[in-house]
Scaffold this motif. Structure first.
Motif, PDB file in Angstrom:
ATOM      1  N   VAL A 178      50.230  45.863  41.856  1.00  0.00           N
ATOM      2  CA  VAL A 178      49.474  44.848  40.297  1.00  0.00           C
ATOM      3  C   VAL A 178      48.780  44.328  41.283  1.00  0.00           C
ATOM      4  O   VAL A 178      47.273  43.809  40.187  1.00  0.00           O
ATOM      5  N   LEU A 179      48.210  43.508  42.424  1.00  0.00           N
ATOM      6  CA  LEU A 179      47.429  43.513  42.804  1.00  0.00           C
ATOM      7  C   LEU A 179      47.308  44.819  43.565  1.00  0.00           C
ATOM      8  O   LEU A 179      47.393  44.815  45.025  1.00  0.00           O
TER       9      LEU A 179
ATOM     10  N   GLY B 161      40.363  36.093  33.782  1.00  0.00           N
ATOM     11  CA  GLY B 161      40.389  37.075  33.301  1.00  0.00           C
ATOM     12  C   GLY B 161      41.570  37.573  32.415  1.00  0.00           C
ATOM     13  O   GLY B 161      42.229  36.147  31.740  1.00  0.00           O
ATOM     14  N   ALA B 162      41.900  38.857  31.619  1.00  0.00           N
ATOM     15  CA  ALA B 162      42.519  38.271  30.749  1.00  0.00           C
ATOM     16  C   ALA B 162      44.077  38.210  30.537  1.00  0.00           C
ATOM     17  O   ALA B 162      44.135  38.512  32.334  1.00  0.00           O
ATOM     18  N   ASN B 163      44.508  38.397  29.960  1.00  0.00           N
ATOM     19  CA  ASN B 163      46.515  38.208  29.966  1.00  0.00           C
ATOM     20  C   ASN B 163      47.041  39.645  30.655  1.00  0.00           C
ATOM     21  O   ASN B 163      46.405  41.029  30.789  1.00  0.00           O
ATOM     22  N   GLY B 164      47.354  39.671  31.487  1.00  0.00           N
ATOM     23  CA  GLY B 164      48.162  40.693  32.013  1.00  0.00           C
ATOM     24  C   GLY B 164      47.096  41.200  33.575  1.00  0.00           C
ATOM     25  O   GLY B 164      47.946  41.762  33.923  1.00  0.00           O
TER      26      GLY B 164
ATOM     27  N   VAL C  11      43.080  29.156  37.475  1.00  0.00           N
ATOM     28  CA  VAL C  11      43.164  30.250  37.102  1.00  0.00           C
ATOM     29  C   VAL C  11      42.823  30.287  35.185  1.00  0.00           C
ATOM     30  O   VAL C  11      43.317  29.261  35.460  1.00  0.00           O
ATOM     31  N   GLU C  12      42.330  31.024  35.250  1.00  0.00           N
ATOM     32  CA  GLU C  12      41.483  30.671  33.362  1.00  0.00           C
ATOM     33  C   GLU C  12      41.929  31.503  32.657  1.00  0.00           C
ATOM     34  O   GLU C  12      41.499  32.700  33.388  1.00  0.00           O
ATOM     35  N   GLN C  13      42.276  31.794  31.812  1.00  0.00           N
ATOM     36  CA  GLN C  13      41.814  32.796  30.540  1.00  0.00           C
ATOM     37  C   GLN C  13      40.595  32.085  29.771  1.00  0.00           C
ATOM     38  O   GLN C  13      39.601  33.457  28.502  1.00  0.00           O
TER      39      GLN C  13
ATOM     40  N   MET D  22      38.960  38.980  37.427  1.00  0.00           N
ATOM     41  CA  MET D  22      39.736  39.836  37.901  1.00  0.00           C
ATOM     42  C   MET D  22      39.801  40.843  36.209  1.00  0.00           C
ATOM     43  O   MET D  22      40.502  40.409  34.741  1.00  0.00           O
ATOM     44  N   GLU D  23      40.356  41.649  36.703  1.00  0.00           N
ATOM     45  CA  GLU D  23      40.373  42.852  35.568  1.00  0.00           C
ATOM     46  C   GLU D  23      41.129  43.886  35.595  1.00  0.00           C
ATOM     47  O   GLU D  23      40.847  44.548  36.953  1.00  0.00           O
ATOM     48  N   THR D  24      42.842  43.822  35.614  1.00  0.00           N
ATOM     49  CA  THR D  24      44.197  44.756  36.089  1.00  0.00           C
ATOM     50  C   THR D  24      44.278  44.898  37.689  1.00  0.00           C
ATOM     51  O   THR D  24      43.899  45.727  38.487  1.00  0.00           O
TER      52      THR D  24
END
Ligand code: ATP
Length: 233
Positions: free
Chosen positions: A16-17, A34-37, A189-191, A206-208
């Protein structure tokens, strides 16, 4: 202060990273939005030592941390306030704070507690009440105060604004900003991209599991792509 290079992490067979590079200088507030997930929580867990790293390195204050156990990282000055607050609801506010200071058995713990109460007067008012009875915003303040009781030089904050009413969100971001005056470096870290970039010096997107953009927070807020994707503008 904190340098991350080529960091990879996986859950079972799923990576995942996918090679994160990131650095935080002393005294800065740096945010990862970055988005959720996207992998933000996984990144913070790797930094605090509760999620294994499959490749890459973490250096904190000149010392290799990649394989150092979590409790030793806290001793070195890296403390996390986790996603969802994770306070001990059956313990009192004061007991939660004392747990944050579990490393220390000195007189300074009481002084640190007074500092925490000066920063969050509502926690002083409720010091003898069960933490489970606090509102969401108060619990978030307790989670941050508890992390500060470990006397960190760098604080890792996972989504402190999550689930809070707008007025409390603003208060929490003010608290994050006030860490500068305390001399505490922050990785946030924040949405809530707008709130986070408003208080940060620099940001990473951050994206995927990958960093796709980075730069001064003011530049990211002004960037058309960020505005469209994360700020809804
Ligand atoms: P959120 O804001 O929801 O916490 P995030 O950006 O922090 O999102 P992570 O929680 O790090 O993202 O999740 C990254 C990816 O890893 C997601 O696809 C998620 O489903 C997956 N994941 C997270 N935790 C686990 C786990 N314990 N086991 C398996 N997969 C997981």
């Amino acid at each position: 202060m904190l340098t991350v290079e080529g960091l990879r992490s996986r859950y079972g067979r799923i990576e995942v990273l996918h090679g994160i590079d990131l650095d935080v200088d002393s005294g800065e507030i740096v945010t990862v939005i970055g988005a959720n997930g996207a992998g933000k929580t996984t990144l913070l867990k790797c930094l605090s030592g509760i999620q294994p790293v499959s490749a890459g390195s973490i250096v904190f204050r000149g010392e290799a941390m990649t394989t150092v156990p979590a409790h030793r990282r806290v001793q070195r000055g890296l403390a996390q306030s986790p996603e969802g607050r994770q306070i001990f609801t059956n313990l009192t506010v004061e007991e939660n704070l004392r747990l944050g200071a579990y490393l220390f058995a000195d007189d300074k713990v009481d002084r640190d507690m007074q500092d925490a109460f000066a920063m969050f007067p509502i926690l002083k008012e409720k010091r003898n009440l069960a933490a489970g009875g606090l509102s969401g915003g108060q619990q978030q303040m307790l989670a941050i105060a508890r992390a500060l009781m470990a006397r960190p030089s760098c604080l890792l904050l996972d989504e402190p604004s999550m689930g809070l009413a707008p007025i409390l969100v603003a208060q929490i971001f003010d608290v994050v900003k006030s860490m500068k005056a305390l001399g505490v470096t922050v990785l946030l870290v924040e949405q809530n991209a707008f709130g986070a970039l408003s208080v940060a010096d620099r940001g990473y997107v951050m994206e995927t599991g990958r960093i796709t953009m980075s730069g001064p927070a003011a530049g990211l807020i002004a960037d058309e792509r960020i505005r469209a994707a994360y700020l809804g503008i």
